[in-house]
Design a protein around this motif. Structure first.
Motif, PDB file in Angstrom:
ATOM      1  N   UNK A 158     -46.997  -7.621  -0.290  1.00  0.00           N
ATOM      2  CA  UNK A 158     -48.074  -6.685  -0.602  1.00  0.00           C
ATOM      3  C   UNK A 158     -48.568  -6.896  -2.036  1.00  0.00           C
ATOM      4  N   UNK A 159     -47.656  -7.143  -2.954  1.00  0.00           N
ATOM      5  CA  UNK A 159     -48.059  -7.384  -4.338  1.00  0.00           C
ATOM      6  C   UNK A 159     -48.850  -8.678  -4.458  1.00  0.00           C
ATOM      7  N   UNK A 200     -33.851 -12.817  -0.277  1.00  0.00           N
ATOM      8  CA  UNK A 200     -33.656 -14.062   0.439  1.00  0.00           C
ATOM      9  C   UNK A 200     -35.026 -14.674   0.725  1.00  0.00           C
ATOM     10  N   UNK A 201     -35.197 -15.912   0.337  1.00  0.00           N
ATOM     11  CA  UNK A 201     -36.448 -16.614   0.597  1.00  0.00           C
ATOM     12  C   UNK A 201     -36.247 -17.573   1.761  1.00  0.00           C
ATOM     13  N   UNK A 202     -37.180 -17.520   2.704  1.00  0.00           N
ATOM     14  CA  UNK A 202     -37.136 -18.413   3.856  1.00  0.00           C
ATOM     15  C   UNK A 202     -38.447 -19.164   3.962  1.00  0.00           C
ATOM     16  N   UNK A 244     -28.740 -10.614   8.857  1.00  0.00           N
ATOM     17  CA  UNK A 244     -29.740  -9.651   8.414  1.00  0.00           C
ATOM     18  C   UNK A 244     -30.643  -9.312   9.599  1.00  0.00           C
ATOM     19  N   UNK A 245     -30.941  -8.036   9.765  1.00  0.00           N
ATOM     20  CA  UNK A 245     -31.813  -7.626  10.865  1.00  0.00           C
ATOM     21  C   UNK A 245     -33.265  -7.928  10.514  1.00  0.00           C
ATOM     22  N   UNK A 296     -37.777  -7.630   6.831  1.00  0.00           N
ATOM     23  CA  UNK A 296     -39.166  -7.203   6.600  1.00  0.00           C
ATOM     24  C   UNK A 296     -39.257  -6.273   5.400  1.00  0.00           C
ATOM     25  N   UNK A 297     -38.327  -5.331   5.315  1.00  0.00           N
ATOM     26  CA  UNK A 297     -38.327  -4.392   4.189  1.00  0.00           C
ATOM     27  C   UNK A 297     -38.097  -5.117   2.866  1.00  0.00           C
ATOM     28  N   UNK A 298     -37.330  -6.194   2.916  1.00  0.00           N
ATOM     29  CA  UNK A 298     -37.034  -6.971   1.718  1.00  0.00           C
ATOM     30  C   UNK A 298     -38.242  -7.778   1.239  1.00  0.00           C
TER      31      UNK A 298
END
Length: 126
Positions: free
Chosen positions: A87-88, A1-3, A73-74, A79-81
């Protein structure tokens, strides 16, 4: 999901105050001195509608005529998503560079340092 950045601002407010209405989110945004955003209620409502379309939030009730929303979504799941791509993108996938950057750039007090040391100690024991 992009926000977008603004969608993420609204999500963070929702995670802090949920469940809540678009009006309550608008008031929380105006009161947030760190964001210092002066936006109209209609702008916040548009973002809330977009978040609902993206299935990031859902209706969970009503207060009078106002619709009450909750997150789907929590914060941890989101954050995990997004963390691997972050990071990349910024650190070429190197977690050491990411961690070193934050340690060097952030102002850490003794409590922060102790917390980080305990995390590292626990990680080492795993």
């Amino acid at each position: 999901m992009k926000l977008s950045e603004f969608e993420l601002d609204i999500m963070q407010l929702l995670w802090q105050h949920e469940p809540c209405t678009a009006s309550q989110l608008h008031k929380a945004l105006l009161a947030d001195t760190q964001k210092d955003k002066q936006v109209a209620y209609t702008t916040v409502k548009t973002i809330v509608d977009r978040l609902e379309q993206k299935q990031a939030i859902a209706r969970c009730g009503q207060e009078g005529r106002a619709i009450v929303f909750k997150s789907v979504i929590t914060q941890n799941a989101f954050s995990a998503q997004v963390m691997p791509s972050f990071m990349q993108r910024f650190f070429k996938g190197n977690s050491r560079s990411l961690i070193a950057h934050f340690i060097k750039e952030e102002k850490l007090n003794d409590e922060d340092i102790e917390y980080l040391q305990s995390l590292l100690k626990n990680k080492k024991q795993d």
